[in-house]
Each structure stands twice: as C-alpha cells, then as structure tokens.
Design a protein around this motif. Structure first.
Motif, PDB file in Angstrom:
ATOM      1  N   GLU A  31     -10.268  14.463  -6.117  1.00 33.02           N
ATOM      2  CA  GLU A  31     -10.364  15.386  -7.240  1.00 33.02           C
ATOM      3  C   GLU A  31      -9.396  15.001  -8.367  1.00 33.02           C
ATOM      4  O   GLU A  31      -9.723  15.130  -9.546  1.00 33.02           O
ATOM      5  N   LYS A  32      -8.210  14.526  -7.983  1.00 28.78           N
ATOM      6  CA  LYS A  32      -7.228  14.101  -8.980  1.00 28.78           C
ATOM      7  C   LYS A  32      -7.558  12.707  -9.532  1.00 28.78           C
ATOM      8  O   LYS A  32      -7.452  12.466 -10.738  1.00 28.78           O
ATOM      9  N   MET A  33      -7.951  11.808  -8.644  1.00 33.49           N
ATOM     10  CA  MET A  33      -8.194  10.432  -9.066  1.00 33.49           C
ATOM     11  C   MET A  33      -9.394  10.311 -10.002  1.00 33.49           C
ATOM     12  O   MET A  33      -9.432   9.442 -10.874  1.00 33.49           O
ATOM     13  N   TRP A  50       0.791  -1.227   0.000  1.00 38.78           N
ATOM     14  CA  TRP A  50       0.000   0.000   0.000  1.00 38.78           C
ATOM     15  C   TRP A  50       0.830   1.288   0.000  1.00 38.78           C
ATOM     16  O   TRP A  50       0.419   2.275  -0.635  1.00 38.78           O
ATOM     17  N   PRO A  51       1.970   1.353   0.663  1.00 43.73           N
ATOM     18  CA  PRO A  51       2.770   2.583   0.534  1.00 43.73           C
ATOM     19  C   PRO A  51       3.118   2.915  -0.914  1.00 43.73           C
ATOM     20  O   PRO A  51       3.132   4.092  -1.300  1.00 43.73           O
ATOM     21  N   ALA A  52       3.359   1.898  -1.728  1.00 47.18           N
ATOM     22  CA  ALA A  52       3.647   2.129  -3.148  1.00 47.18           C
ATOM     23  C   ALA A  52       2.402   2.635  -3.871  1.00 47.18           C
ATOM     24  O   ALA A  52       2.496   3.488  -4.772  1.00 47.18           O
ATOM     25  N   PHE A  53       1.234   2.136  -3.492  1.00 45.10           N
ATOM     26  CA  PHE A  53      -0.019   2.644  -4.062  1.00 45.10           C
ATOM     27  C   PHE A  53      -0.208   4.117  -3.700  1.00 45.10           C
ATOM     28  O   PHE A  53      -0.605   4.927  -4.543  1.00 45.10           O
ATOM     29  N   GLU A  54       0.059   4.455  -2.445  1.00 42.50           N
ATOM     30  CA  GLU A  54      -0.105   5.840  -1.998  1.00 42.50           C
ATOM     31  C   GLU A  54       0.782   6.781  -2.819  1.00 42.50           C
ATOM     32  O   GLU A  54       0.354   7.871  -3.220  1.00 42.50           O
ATOM     33  N   GLU A  55       2.003   6.351  -3.092  1.00 42.64           N
ATOM     34  CA  GLU A  55       2.931   7.169  -3.862  1.00 42.64           C
ATOM     35  C   GLU A  55       2.501   7.247  -5.329  1.00 42.64           C
ATOM     36  O   GLU A  55       2.496   8.327  -5.944  1.00 42.64           O
ATOM     37  N   THR A  56       2.114   6.099  -5.874  1.00 43.86           N
ATOM     38  CA  THR A  56       1.727   6.032  -7.286  1.00 43.86           C
ATOM     39  C   THR A  56       0.499   6.891  -7.578  1.00 43.86           C
ATOM     40  O   THR A  56       0.416   7.550  -8.623  1.00 43.86           O
ATOM     41  N   PHE A  57      -0.459   6.882  -6.656  1.00 46.06           N
ATOM     42  CA  PHE A  57      -1.718   7.586  -6.886  1.00 46.06           C
ATOM     43  C   PHE A  57      -1.821   8.871  -6.069  1.00 46.06           C
ATOM     44  O   PHE A  57      -2.918   9.294  -5.697  1.00 46.06           O
ATOM     45  N   TRP A  58      -0.698   9.506  -5.822  1.00 47.58           N
ATOM     46  CA  TRP A  58      -0.628  10.851  -5.263  1.00 47.58           C
ATOM     47  C   TRP A  58      -1.491  11.046  -4.018  1.00 47.58           C
ATOM     48  O   TRP A  58      -2.187  12.055  -3.870  1.00 47.58           O
ATOM     49  N   GLN A  64      -9.260   0.084 -12.123  1.00 57.65           N
ATOM     50  CA  GLN A  64     -10.299   0.925 -12.726  1.00 57.65           C
ATOM     51  C   GLN A  64     -11.297   1.455 -11.699  1.00 57.65           C
ATOM     52  O   GLN A  64     -11.994   2.434 -11.973  1.00 57.65           O
ATOM     53  N   THR A  65     -11.354   0.825 -10.526  1.00 56.71           N
ATOM     54  CA  THR A  65     -12.293   1.313  -9.501  1.00 56.71           C
ATOM     55  C   THR A  65     -11.804   2.598  -8.848  1.00 56.71           C
ATOM     56  O   THR A  65     -12.607   3.292  -8.218  1.00 56.71           O
ATOM     57  N   ILE A  66     -10.533   2.924  -8.960  1.00 57.47           N
ATOM     58  CA  ILE A  66     -10.012   4.114  -8.269  1.00 57.47           C
ATOM     59  C   ILE A  66     -10.685   5.390  -8.770  1.00 57.47           C
ATOM     60  O   ILE A  66     -11.252   6.145  -7.970  1.00 57.47           O
ATOM     61  N   PRO A  67     -10.705   5.672 -10.077  1.00 57.46           N
ATOM     62  CA  PRO A  67     -11.435   6.859 -10.524  1.00 57.46           C
ATOM     63  C   PRO A  67     -12.941   6.742 -10.317  1.00 57.46           C
ATOM     64  O   PRO A  67     -13.622   7.745 -10.047  1.00 57.46           O
ATOM     65  N   PRO A  83      -8.605   6.211 -18.916  1.00 59.49           N
ATOM     66  CA  PRO A  83      -8.355   4.780 -19.150  1.00 59.49           C
ATOM     67  C   PRO A  83      -6.909   4.508 -19.571  1.00 59.49           C
ATOM     68  O   PRO A  83      -6.325   3.486 -19.186  1.00 59.49           O
ATOM     69  N   GLU A  84      -6.342   5.417 -20.352  1.00 60.42           N
ATOM     70  CA  GLU A  84      -4.955   5.242 -20.802  1.00 60.42           C
ATOM     71  C   GLU A  84      -3.982   5.318 -19.621  1.00 60.42           C
ATOM     72  O   GLU A  84      -2.995   4.552 -19.563  1.00 60.42           O
ATOM     73  N   GLN A  85      -4.242   6.228 -18.690  1.00 60.50           N
ATOM     74  CA  GLN A  85      -3.389   6.330 -17.504  1.00 60.50           C
ATOM     75  C   GLN A  85      -3.493   5.072 -16.641  1.00 60.50           C
ATOM     76  O   GLN A  85      -2.480   4.581 -16.121  1.00 60.50           O
ATOM     77  N   ILE A  86      -4.701   4.561 -16.505  1.00 59.84           N
ATOM     78  CA  ILE A  86      -4.890   3.321 -15.734  1.00 59.84           C
ATOM     79  C   ILE A  86      -4.142   2.177 -16.411  1.00 59.84           C
ATOM     80  O   ILE A  86      -3.460   1.379 -15.743  1.00 59.84           O
ATOM     81  N   GLU A  87      -4.265   2.079 -17.725  1.00 58.11           N
ATOM     82  CA  GLU A  87      -3.549   1.040 -18.469  1.00 58.11           C
ATOM     83  C   GLU A  87      -2.045   1.162 -18.247  1.00 58.11           C
ATOM     84  O   GLU A  87      -1.334   0.165 -18.115  1.00 58.11           O
ATOM     85  N   GLY A  88      -1.556   2.404 -18.194  1.00 54.54           N
ATOM     86  CA  GLY A  88      -0.132   2.624 -17.989  1.00 54.54           C
ATOM     87  C   GLY A  88       0.365   2.074 -16.666  1.00 54.54           C
ATOM     88  O   GLY A  88       1.503   1.604 -16.561  1.00 54.54           O
TER      89      GLY A  88
END
Length: 227
Positions: free
Chosen positions: A78-80, A65-73, A105-108, A85-90
C-alpha cells in the motif's frame, strides 16, 4: 518420451552416502497454508529481491537486502504503490542500497500488481499464489511475466523459489537432462515447449509423489553431481 523416475532416483542416490543425506540436500517447498500465512509485504520484498538478483551475484544482493528493507519500510504494498518518480530518483543517492534506477522503478509497479491481484481475487496475494496448481506452474510464470515488472524469463520461477512456492527451475542442467531424455530437442522458449516440459514434470510427480522443486534438483544432479 518420458523420464523414468526409478532411473532418476537411482542415478542421484549414488551421489550421496545415504538416503538421509540425499533427502537433506534436496530443497523443500512451503505448504499452501504456510504460503497463505506470509503477509503480502514479504511477497513484494521477494519480488524486488529477485529483480535485483538478475544479472548480479545473489550474495551481493542478499547482503544489501536488510538495507533495502529499512529504506522501503518493509515493502508494504500500500505504501510502495504510492512512491513517486521523484522519491525513486531520490533513492539513487542512497549508497546503502544498489542504485539501479530501472530496477528501483519496479518496486511501485510490482506493489500495484499485488494490489490489483488482491482486488481482482478478493483475497491476499499469498492466498492467490498458494492456491495456484503446481500442474500448471508455467501458467503462473506466464502471469508473473506478463503483469509483473521485470519478472519474465527465469525471474518468475526464481521469485517463486524465494517465497517457497513449489516450482521447478529450468537451469542449464535441467534442460540438458530433458534433452537427453528426448522430452525436448532445443531450449524451451515457446508456450508449446513449456507445456511439454510441464507435462514431463507432472508425470514425474505422479510417479514419485515428490514436489517439483525436488524433481528439478534431481534432474540437475543427474547431469552435474556438484561434488
């Protein structure tokens, strides 16, 4: 039929050396004020964490989860909500996180859910969660399952437990005790079944003054001592 709290307390108390040991073992819920003080990014983070925990070892997800926190700011809704879809694929190329496209895909989607609740309610998502009455916690489960992404089944209660909202859990041991007490005669699946379970917990809470999370744990311990 009803559950007798005195019997439940006495049964569980026998599992522990002292009152203090039992109380220390039982889970604690946050107060409404503490829930309101949590920023909404913490709720989105917990939602996402619960989504990834489903069907996986929780310890594996927690370690990532710390890596998730960093990856998804830091999971700012508001940002998420703006993730394409292209960013999620990335992110499927990022080996620091768990690469599960449907869950990513559930994050946004859940970010937008939080933003929608904020707009509808005119208050933070945390305030919305904090003010929901425990006497209808199954109503909150239903809302989360209907409007959130992959928050159906046990995931709604699991998410609420992660953020500290008082809720019971319908584990196999809890369901077994409810069956043994004659509250239900099969696994609860329908809204009618859930309402019967809610009423049983409401009665226990009225008799005991304890939070739902502790009553849930006590029901579980009455079946499985876990020692």
């Amino acid at each position: 039929m009803t559950l007798d709290y005195r019997w439940l307390y006495d049964t569980v108390r026998k599992r522990f050396e002292s009152d203090e040991a039992m109380e220390a073992f039982l889970p604690k819920a946050l107060t409404p004020e503490e829930l309101k003080q949590k920023s909404d990014d913490r709720y989105l983070s917990a939602m996402s964490q619960r989504v990834f925990q489903a069907g996986m070892q929780h310890s594996v997800v927690d370690a990532k989860w710390p890596a998730f926190e960093e990856t998804f700011w830091g999971f700012a809704p508001e940002k998420m909500a703006l993730l394409s879809p292209e960013q999620i694929e990335g992110h499927m190329k990022n080996d620091r996180i768990i690469r599960h496209l449907a869950k990513l895909q559930t994050i946004p989607q859940n970010a937008q859910f939080i933003l929608d609740i904020r707009q509808e309610q005119g208050r933070s998502f945390g305030e919305f969660i904090a003010d929901w009455p425990g006497t209808d916690i199954i109503g909150l489960w239903h809302l989360l399952g209907k409007r959130g992404a992959r928050l159906g089944g046990r995931s709604a209660a699991g998410f609420l437990r992660l953020v500290g909202k008082d809720t019971f859990l319908l584990t196999s041991d809890v369901v077994a005790r409810l069956k043994a007490a004659g509250i239900i005669d099969h696994d609860p699946t329908s809204q009618r079944d859930m309402q019967t379970v809610q009423e049983a917990f409401n009665a226990l809470q009225q008799d005991s003054g304890r939070p739902l999370c502790q009553l849930s744990a006590m029901l579980s311990l009455s079946i499985n001592p876990r020692f």
